[in-house]
Design a protein around this motif. Structure first.
Motif, PDB file in Angstrom:
ATOM      1  N   LEU A 181      -7.407  22.981  -2.578  1.00  0.00           N
ATOM      2  CA  LEU A 181      -7.385  24.131  -1.679  1.00  0.00           C
ATOM      3  C   LEU A 181      -6.795  25.357  -2.360  1.00  0.00           C
ATOM      4  N   ALA A 185      -8.919  28.822  -2.860  1.00  0.00           N
ATOM      5  CA  ALA A 185      -8.459  30.114  -2.365  1.00  0.00           C
ATOM      6  C   ALA A 185      -8.472  31.142  -3.494  1.00  0.00           C
ATOM      7  N   VAL A 188     -12.136  32.259  -3.992  1.00  0.00           N
ATOM      8  CA  VAL A 188     -12.828  33.010  -2.962  1.00  0.00           C
ATOM      9  C   VAL A 188     -12.520  34.495  -3.033  1.00  0.00           C
ATOM     10  N   GLU A 189     -11.389  34.833  -3.654  1.00  0.00           N
ATOM     11  CA  GLU A 189     -11.040  36.247  -3.775  1.00  0.00           C
ATOM     12  C   GLU A 189     -11.794  36.904  -4.922  1.00  0.00           C
ATOM     13  N   GLU A 202     -15.429  40.619   9.012  1.00  0.00           N
ATOM     14  CA  GLU A 202     -16.312  39.968   9.979  1.00  0.00           C
ATOM     15  C   GLU A 202     -15.972  40.354  11.418  1.00  0.00           C
ATOM     16  N   LEU A 217      -2.231  34.102   7.938  1.00  0.00           N
ATOM     17  CA  LEU A 217      -3.152  33.197   7.250  1.00  0.00           C
ATOM     18  C   LEU A 217      -3.517  33.711   5.868  1.00  0.00           C
ATOM     19  N   SER A 218      -3.446  35.012   5.692  1.00  0.00           N
ATOM     20  CA  SER A 218      -3.913  35.600   4.442  1.00  0.00           C
ATOM     21  C   SER A 218      -2.841  35.612   3.356  1.00  0.00           C
ATOM     22  N   ASP A 225       4.196  26.093  -0.134  1.00  0.00           N
ATOM     23  CA  ASP A 225       3.621  24.940   0.558  1.00  0.00           C
ATOM     24  C   ASP A 225       3.632  23.713  -0.343  1.00  0.00           C
TER      25      ASP A 225
ATOM     26  N   PRO B 132     -15.633  28.771   0.735  1.00  0.00           N
ATOM     27  CA  PRO B 132     -15.572  29.153   2.147  1.00  0.00           C
ATOM     28  C   PRO B 132     -15.948  30.615   2.351  1.00  0.00           C
ATOM     29  N   ALA B 133     -16.281  30.923   3.588  1.00  0.00           N
ATOM     30  CA  ALA B 133     -16.713  32.282   3.907  1.00  0.00           C
ATOM     31  C   ALA B 133     -15.553  33.270   3.807  1.00  0.00           C
ATOM     32  N   ALA B 134     -14.388  32.874   4.293  1.00  0.00           N
ATOM     33  CA  ALA B 134     -13.212  33.733   4.239  1.00  0.00           C
ATOM     34  C   ALA B 134     -12.087  32.980   3.544  1.00  0.00           C
ATOM     35  N   PRO B 135     -11.109  33.722   3.001  1.00  0.00           N
ATOM     36  CA  PRO B 135     -10.030  33.060   2.256  1.00  0.00           C
ATOM     37  C   PRO B 135      -9.237  32.076   3.109  1.00  0.00           C
ATOM     38  N   TRP B 136      -9.137  32.319   4.380  1.00  0.00           N
ATOM     39  CA  TRP B 136      -8.310  31.460   5.240  1.00  0.00           C
ATOM     40  C   TRP B 136      -9.130  30.379   5.935  1.00  0.00           C
ATOM     41  N   ARG B 138     -10.258  26.991   5.469  1.00  0.00           N
ATOM     42  CA  ARG B 138      -9.922  25.930   4.539  1.00  0.00           C
ATOM     43  C   ARG B 138     -10.683  24.659   4.866  1.00  0.00           C
ATOM     44  N   PRO B 139     -11.375  24.092   3.891  1.00  0.00           N
ATOM     45  CA  PRO B 139     -11.981  22.783   4.096  1.00  0.00           C
ATOM     46  C   PRO B 139     -10.894  21.758   4.393  1.00  0.00           C
ATOM     47  N   ARG B 169      -2.335  25.010   7.539  1.00  0.00           N
ATOM     48  CA  ARG B 169      -2.489  24.797   6.101  1.00  0.00           C
ATOM     49  C   ARG B 169      -2.134  23.364   5.706  1.00  0.00           C
TER      50      ARG B 169
END
Lengths: 254, 254
Positions: A181, A185, A188-189, A202, A217-218, A225, B132-136, B138-139, B169
């Motif tokens: 994960l 992350a 994706v950026e 969105e 969340l961002s 973590d 993923p579509a957005a950074p937050w 999470r699979p 998370r």
DNA sequence: ACCTGAACACCGTTCAAGT
DNA sequence: ACCTGAACACCGTTCAAGT
């Protein structure tokens, strides 16, 4: 027939092994060199850009030349995974012998693997999903040597065989989930180069909680973590030992 | 340009939407039908066998016909992931509304996702690794609706916004690690059809601990491990609440 | 309106041929 | 001994052409 194990040089006749000298042909080609180049190529261009022909060009050669040293594409990918995981052996912060107790050992191992994942974010999904050689080889700790080492440290520390195996499983799951994960992350950026077009983030109007929590969340809390979940896992593992043998200050006092 | 979101039908002109009837052409082709067929195809033949032409043949059509309903292969894979994750909505054991408290909610969600993973072991690696579509996002919990739902349940239960996000998370990492390893173990037994050749279980002579622990490592404890780790996670989450609001019997009494 | 044939660029892989 | 050219079967994708 499929997936012949690369770099298990036992009996495998490579040109280098035949040539007496560790040297190479006129192009400097070599199995090690190819695997290292593949890792670098994926780091730089992404996994989906890796093709036999492009990797050949990257090495100044014609693509089919690679088949002299590598059985095929699948084996190449296996070799890439092995190459990256083997970096753990040369990590100065992860000394096999120089650990003080199993807690220190597992912490160093965890951080070593995290360093590898972050160093090769494009390779890590491969480490995570490539079918393992044996059923009990669990990503991301895919090296027999390290599994052996972990089991030895745990049993030496007083864990039963059953518990040592359970710790190995729990440790693998923890690492895989967190690291996969974290690199996702990261990707994706910098990943797909899309224009935000019209909607900057969105349409979240139907999701009030998401909308309100988006700032939370961002933020990138991956490092914290990871640390917290690792501590929690170690606490849980410590409970498997008889009270007498538990390490003292596991619950953080900070 | 890349990865255009499939099945987000807002404004997307599909043949079905234009035709007034929800029906289809002479081949019964349809975006839904294609995605469902793709899932079934992967379940039956494995991900690496999925090709536009073969999926076409699977549907009794010529392969290029799929491009009328699907922008391309990448979008098809995204649609497959979405299709599989959306099964959670129709799982009778996971009722959005009919939960009694956040513990029950997270348990049902976890088991629902585990059921999906085990039902589609060949698809799950895709669920795990598709960007993923957005950074937050999470699979493996890739649905905005479910993320929204989880965050709502947690904040309603008295968790702060920060803590709700942290739980999301931690929950994602836990699920991803455990489920990916569980389906991988499933795949390695039925996976590559190799003859054991000469060595029935490779050469473990250099790895005494591995050798001795092999019976412990080979038993399938996935279900128990999942349950235990889930309980441990829930215990840890409960500590985020003020003592008064913590659910009573979280530590198992069995 | 929907599907197909033909075509294009690219892929992995093999092998005889070059040096 | 090592690399390449040519060839093969297969991909994803586009588009004019069929019905």
């Amino acid at each position: 027939m499929e997936d012949p194990d690369i770099s298990q040089a036992s009996g495998g006749e490579t040109p280098a092994s035949r040539a007496g000298t560790t040297g190479a042909g006129r192009s400097g080609l070599d199995q090690r060199r190819i695997l290292d180049a593949a890792v670098r190529f994926i780091d730089e261009n992404g996994l989906r850009m890796l093709t036999m022909q492009r990797l050949g060009a990257y090495l100044g050669v014609e693509g089919m030349a690679l088949y002299r040293y590598v059985p095929g594409r699948e084996a190449l990918l296996d070799g890439v995974v092995e190459t990256v995981v083997d970096e753990l052996f040369s990590d100065p912060h992860v000394h096999l012998e120089a650990h003080s107790g199993w807690v220190d050992y597992l912490q160093r191992l965890a951080h070593g693997l995290r360093r590898i994942a972050l160093a090769h974010p494009e390779v890590f999904p491969l480490v995570a999903t490539r079918p393992p050689a044996a059923p009990w080889v669990r990503p991301p700790l895919r090296s027999l040597r390290w599994i052996e080492s972990l089991l030895g440290v745990m049993t030496d520390a007083g864990f039963s065989d059953e518990n040592a195996a359970a710790v190995y499983r729990a440790f693998s799951s923890f690492l895989l989930g967190h690291l996969l994960l974290e690199v996702a992350a990261h990707g994706v950026e910098t990943g797909p180069v899309e224009e935000p077009d019209v909607s900057p983030s969105e349409d979240l109007s139907d999701y009030p909680n998401l909308q309100r929590l988006e700032p939370h969340l961002s933020v990138d809390a991956a490092a914290e973590d990871f640390e917290e979940a690792l501590e929690a896992l170690l606490d849980r593992v410590a409970l498997l030992l008889p009270r007498r043998r538990r390490p003292a200050r596991l619950t953080k006092d900070k």
